[in-house]
Design a protein around this motif. Structure first.
Motif, PDB file in Angstrom:
ATOM      1  N   PRO A   1       0.851  -1.281  -0.128  1.00  0.00           N
ATOM      2  CA  PRO A   1       0.043  -0.086   0.119  1.00  0.00           C
ATOM      3  C   PRO A   1       0.946   1.189   0.046  1.00  0.00           C
ATOM      4  CG  PRO A   1      -0.814  -1.586   1.492  1.00  0.00           C
ATOM      5  CD  PRO A   1       0.412  -2.198   1.113  1.00  0.00           C
ATOM      6  N   SER A   2       1.994   1.359   0.583  1.00  0.00           N
ATOM      7  CA  SER A   2       2.805   2.425   0.566  1.00  0.00           C
ATOM      8  C   SER A   2       3.562   2.765  -0.555  1.00  0.00           C
ATOM      9  CB  SER A   2       3.983   2.266   1.882  1.00  0.00           C
ATOM     10  OG  SER A   2       4.955   1.245   1.252  1.00  0.00           O
ATOM     11  N   ASN A   3       3.257   1.830  -1.546  1.00  0.00           N
ATOM     12  CA  ASN A   3       3.924   2.368  -2.976  1.00  0.00           C
ATOM     13  C   ASN A   3       2.649   2.515  -3.945  1.00  0.00           C
ATOM     14  OD1 ASN A   3       6.528   2.034  -2.314  1.00  0.00           O
ATOM     15  ND2 ASN A   3       6.537  -0.153  -2.880  1.00  0.00           N
ATOM     16  N   ILE A   4       1.414   2.587  -3.465  1.00  0.00           N
ATOM     17  CA  ILE A   4       0.499   2.771  -4.508  1.00  0.00           C
ATOM     18  C   ILE A   4      -0.335   4.073  -4.243  1.00  0.00           C
ATOM     19  CG2 ILE A   4      -2.103   1.974  -4.946  1.00  0.00           C
ATOM     20  CD1 ILE A   4      -1.170  -0.830  -4.180  1.00  0.00           C
ATOM     21  N   LEU A   5      -0.419   4.983  -5.459  1.00  0.00           N
ATOM     22  CA  LEU A   5      -0.996   6.268  -5.229  1.00  0.00           C
ATOM     23  C   LEU A   5      -2.676   6.189  -5.732  1.00  0.00           C
ATOM     24  CD1 LEU A   5       1.817   8.030  -7.102  1.00  0.00           C
ATOM     25  CD2 LEU A   5       1.674   7.813  -4.867  1.00  0.00           C
ATOM     26  N   VAL A   6      -3.163   7.133  -4.827  1.00  0.00           N
ATOM     27  CA  VAL A   6      -4.575   7.187  -5.010  1.00  0.00           C
ATOM     28  C   VAL A   6      -5.057   8.532  -5.328  1.00  0.00           C
ATOM     29  CG1 VAL A   6      -6.789   6.933  -3.546  1.00  0.00           C
ATOM     30  CG2 VAL A   6      -5.078   5.467  -3.312  1.00  0.00           C
ATOM     31  N   PHE A   7      -6.142   8.571  -6.081  1.00  0.00           N
ATOM     32  CA  PHE A   7      -6.771  10.127  -6.598  1.00  0.00           C
ATOM     33  C   PHE A   7      -8.024   9.779  -6.613  1.00  0.00           C
ATOM     34  CE2 PHE A   7      -7.461  13.356  -9.633  1.00  0.00           C
ATOM     35  CZ  PHE A   7      -7.633  14.457  -9.139  1.00  0.00           C
TER      36      PHE A   7
ATOM     37  N   PHE B   1      -7.574   3.970  -7.632  1.00  0.00           N
ATOM     38  CA  PHE B   1      -6.047   3.611  -7.867  1.00  0.00           C
ATOM     39  C   PHE B   1      -5.498   4.614  -8.917  1.00  0.00           C
ATOM     40  CE2 PHE B   1      -3.386   0.551 -10.509  1.00  0.00           C
ATOM     41  CZ  PHE B   1      -2.018   1.078  -9.814  1.00  0.00           C
ATOM     42  N   TYR B   2      -4.254   5.306  -8.842  1.00  0.00           N
ATOM     43  CA  TYR B   2      -3.888   6.428  -9.613  1.00  0.00           C
ATOM     44  C   TYR B   2      -2.446   5.920 -10.271  1.00  0.00           C
ATOM     45  CZ  TYR B   2      -2.726  10.939 -11.521  1.00  0.00           C
ATOM     46  OH  TYR B   2      -2.400  11.801 -12.398  1.00  0.00           O
ATOM     47  N   GLY B   3      -1.689   5.280  -9.283  1.00  0.00           N
ATOM     48  CA  GLY B   3      -0.168   5.221  -9.866  1.00  0.00           C
ATOM     49  C   GLY B   3       0.622   4.470  -9.088  1.00  0.00           C
ATOM     50  N   LEU B   4       2.055   4.282  -9.129  1.00  0.00           N
ATOM     51  CA  LEU B   4       2.728   3.620  -8.562  1.00  0.00           C
ATOM     52  C   LEU B   4       3.969   4.236  -8.294  1.00  0.00           C
ATOM     53  CD1 LEU B   4       2.442   0.003 -10.445  1.00  0.00           C
ATOM     54  CD2 LEU B   4       1.606   0.679  -8.092  1.00  0.00           C
ATOM     55  N   ILE B   5       4.950   3.958  -7.081  1.00  0.00           N
ATOM     56  CA  ILE B   5       6.183   4.420  -6.925  1.00  0.00           C
ATOM     57  C   ILE B   5       7.025   3.453  -6.337  1.00  0.00           C
ATOM     58  CG2 ILE B   5       5.306   6.840  -6.400  1.00  0.00           C
ATOM     59  CD1 ILE B   5       5.597   6.226  -3.413  1.00  0.00           C
ATOM     60  N   ASP B   6       8.130   3.583  -6.255  1.00  0.00           N
ATOM     61  CA  ASP B   6       9.361   2.760  -5.803  1.00  0.00           C
ATOM     62  C   ASP B   6       9.520   1.576  -6.781  1.00  0.00           C
ATOM     63  OD1 ASP B   6      11.160   1.509  -4.634  1.00  0.00           O
ATOM     64  OD2 ASP B   6      10.168   1.397  -2.596  1.00  0.00           O
ATOM     65  N   PHE B   7      10.444   1.643  -7.772  1.00  0.00           N
ATOM     66  CA  PHE B   7      10.656   0.440  -8.664  1.00  0.00           C
ATOM     67  C   PHE B   7      11.885  -0.116  -8.305  1.00  0.00           C
ATOM     68  CE2 PHE B   7       7.355   2.973 -10.647  1.00  0.00           C
ATOM     69  CZ  PHE B   7       6.838   2.087 -11.778  1.00  0.00           C
ATOM     70  N   ASN B   8      12.485   0.160  -6.983  1.00  0.00           N
ATOM     71  CA  ASN B   8      13.831  -0.422  -6.639  1.00  0.00           C
ATOM     72  C   ASN B   8      13.822  -2.009  -6.683  1.00  0.00           C
ATOM     73  OD1 ASN B   8      14.885   1.996  -6.098  1.00  0.00           O
ATOM     74  ND2 ASN B   8      14.446   2.152  -4.048  1.00  0.00           N
ATOM     75  N   LEU B   9      12.625  -2.740  -6.598  1.00  0.00           N
ATOM     76  CA  LEU B   9      12.487  -4.226  -6.632  1.00  0.00           C
ATOM     77  C   LEU B   9      12.020  -4.886  -8.153  1.00  0.00           C
ATOM     78  CD1 LEU B   9      11.163  -4.637  -2.926  1.00  0.00           C
ATOM     79  CD2 LEU B   9      13.547  -4.622  -3.856  1.00  0.00           C
ATOM     80  N   SER B  10      11.995  -3.792  -8.981  1.00  0.00           N
ATOM     81  CA  SER B  10      11.430  -4.177 -10.292  1.00  0.00           C
ATOM     82  C   SER B  10      12.188  -5.275 -10.999  1.00  0.00           C
ATOM     83  CB  SER B  10      11.282  -3.022 -11.265  1.00  0.00           C
ATOM     84  OG  SER B  10      12.509  -2.520 -11.502  1.00  0.00           O
ATOM     85  N   GLY B  11      11.715  -5.893 -12.003  1.00  0.00           N
ATOM     86  CA  GLY B  11      12.503  -6.950 -12.514  1.00  0.00           C
ATOM     87  C   GLY B  11      11.528  -7.917 -13.380  1.00  0.00           C
ATOM     88  N   THR B  12      11.891  -8.840 -14.350  1.00  0.00           N
ATOM     89  CA  THR B  12      11.140  -9.740 -14.982  1.00  0.00           C
ATOM     90  C   THR B  12      10.806 -10.868 -14.073  1.00  0.00           C
ATOM     91  OG1 THR B  12      12.741  -9.538 -16.969  1.00  0.00           O
ATOM     92  CG2 THR B  12      11.439 -11.526 -16.479  1.00  0.00           C
ATOM     93  N   GLU B  13       9.555 -11.177 -14.121  1.00  0.00           N
ATOM     94  CA  GLU B  13       8.759 -12.159 -13.266  1.00  0.00           C
ATOM     95  C   GLU B  13       7.923 -13.081 -14.206  1.00  0.00           C
ATOM     96  OE1 GLU B  13       8.695 -14.446 -11.017  1.00  0.00           O
ATOM     97  OE2 GLU B  13       9.720 -12.804 -10.345  1.00  0.00           O
ATOM     98  N   VAL B  14       7.790 -14.367 -13.895  1.00  0.00           N
ATOM     99  CA  VAL B  14       6.775 -15.144 -14.406  1.00  0.00           C
ATOM    100  C   VAL B  14       5.396 -14.588 -13.779  1.00  0.00           C
ATOM    101  CG1 VAL B  14       5.978 -17.658 -14.185  1.00  0.00           C
ATOM    102  CG2 VAL B  14       8.382 -17.250 -14.309  1.00  0.00           C
ATOM    103  N   ASN B  15       4.475 -14.672 -14.725  1.00  0.00           N
ATOM    104  CA  ASN B  15       3.311 -13.786 -14.453  1.00  0.00           C
ATOM    105  C   ASN B  15       2.392 -14.715 -13.462  1.00  0.00           C
ATOM    106  OD1 ASN B  15       3.809 -12.071 -16.575  1.00  0.00           O
ATOM    107  ND2 ASN B  15       2.660 -13.295 -18.215  1.00  0.00           N
ATOM    108  N   ILE B  16       2.516 -15.894 -13.575  1.00  0.00           N
ATOM    109  CA  ILE B  16       1.425 -16.626 -12.403  1.00  0.00           C
ATOM    110  C   ILE B  16       2.264 -16.615 -11.130  1.00  0.00           C
ATOM    111  CG2 ILE B  16       0.253 -17.982 -13.942  1.00  0.00           C
ATOM    112  CD1 ILE B  16       2.215 -20.333 -13.425  1.00  0.00           C
ATOM    113  N   ASN B  17       3.571 -16.451 -11.117  1.00  0.00           N
ATOM    114  CA  ASN B  17       3.957 -16.307  -9.770  1.00  0.00           C
ATOM    115  C   ASN B  17       3.925 -14.870  -9.228  1.00  0.00           C
ATOM    116  OD1 ASN B  17       5.826 -16.865  -7.500  1.00  0.00           O
ATOM    117  ND2 ASN B  17       7.519 -15.647  -8.409  1.00  0.00           N
TER     118      ASN B  17
END
Length: 325
Positions: free
Chosen positions: A208-214, A218-234
């Motif tokens: 929740p602390s990375n999800i923006l609301v307006f 639901f409006y947006g996202l912040i903090d991409f430090n843990l981003s990366g490629t991921e298996v969709n179902i995982n």
């Protein structure tokens, strides 16, 4: 942070001075310093002692643009005047992103409806960007293949060690061995096929602390430090864990587990209204779900707490998860 240091770094990005700053220190220790400095509520100067590469920051900006294309607002990365992203200053690797001044989901009362919008967006994003512009590093949810934060094993494998060490410490050796065998079984099933499963690059930390609301949406996202490629179902299974910690004491174990798995299924179905599983995904998602139930960090911490609170019920719950009837 000293004002002269901030001004020196800002100069590389064509930013001349500032009126106010807010400094957020999320450092782990002296070797892993992580500073976010909000500048005039327009920019965030991010300073890290961990080494950053240009291609990594560029991939975050490309990912940010893809979210924006699906009507999810995200902060873009600001380039230096020479076209680069990163400024090396003393021991710090620094870059600057936009600052988005919106409420966080963690501050909102209307959590459930907004959370459903977030789940729906996961399915839409995976449908549009599966197998597109994949990067070589994995998200923090990754199992088998390691994420940048992992050392010799993935996080869920480490969590299994935490749980089984607890079981050993209270003399539950048979349950410990049963869990280790079941975990190995699940991983072997996934290893057989996971390279063939659809995947995409994701933000990777939808707390929740990375999800923006307006305006209550639901409006947006912040903090991409843990981003990366991921298996969709995982990713789907991790984002629909839906823990029911507060109900453990009040419900009987079977009722608790049924309520938990039903809530997981309902959350997953919101994603799957937007994303159609292929045959291989349908045949494999069960194993990812069980891995998540057994070894996500919040779950493992809850099991350890339950073992101290009500030993017999905790044992029953773990046996239900590993399907030892």
């Amino acid at each position: 942070m000293d004002k002269s240091i901030i001004l020196n770094i800002l100069h590389f990005y064509g930013i001349d001075g500032y009126k106010e700053i807010t400094e957020i220190d999320s450092s782990i220790d002296e070797k892993d310093i992580r500073l976010n400095i909000i500048i005039d509520k327009k920019y965030v100067l991010r300073m890290n002692t961990n080494k950053l590469e240009e291609d990594y920051i560029d991939s975050i900006d490309r990912l940010s643009l893809r979210y924006i294309e699906t009507k999810i607002m995200t902060p873009r990365i600001i380039k230096r005047m020479d076209g680069k992203y990163i400024t090396k200053y003393s021991k710090y690797y620094c870059y600057i992103s936009e600052y988005l001044d919106y409420p966080l989901l963690s501050d909102e009362i209307n959590y459930d409806s907004i959370h459903k919008e977030v789940l729906s967006s996961i399915g839409k994003f995976a449908k549009k960007y599966s197998n597109y512009d994949l990067v070589k590093w994995n998200s923090m949810w990754s199992i088998i293949d390691l994420s940048p934060l992992d050392n010799e094993m993935d996080e869920k494998e480490e969590n299994i060690i935490l749980l089984t060490n607890k079981l050993e410490s209270i003399g539950l050796m048979e349950l410990k061995e049963d869990i280790l065998k079941y975990n190995s079984y699940l991983r072997e099933r996934i290893k057989e096929v996971y390279k063939e499963l659809p995947r995409c690059v994701i933000q990777g930390d939808l707390n929740p602390s990375n999800i923006l609301v307006f305006q209550d949406h639901f409006y947006g996202l912040i903090d991409f430090n843990l981003s990366g490629t991921e298996v969709n179902i995982n990713a789907f299974c991790n984002e629909t864990n839906e823990q029911l910690e507060e109900d453990f004491i009040h419900l009987d174990t079977n009722e608790y587990y049924k309520k938990w798995t039903l809530k997981q299924e309902e959350a997953l179905n919101i994603i799957l209204k937007e994303y159609e599983l292929n045959t291989l995904e349908k045949n494999t998602i069960y194993y990812y779900r069980k891995i998540c139930q057994l070894s996500m960090y919040p779950n493992v911490m809850a099991y350890i707490y339950y073992l101290d609170k009500d030993l017999n019920k905790a044992i029953e719950l773990l046996n239900l998860i590993i399907e030892k009837l």
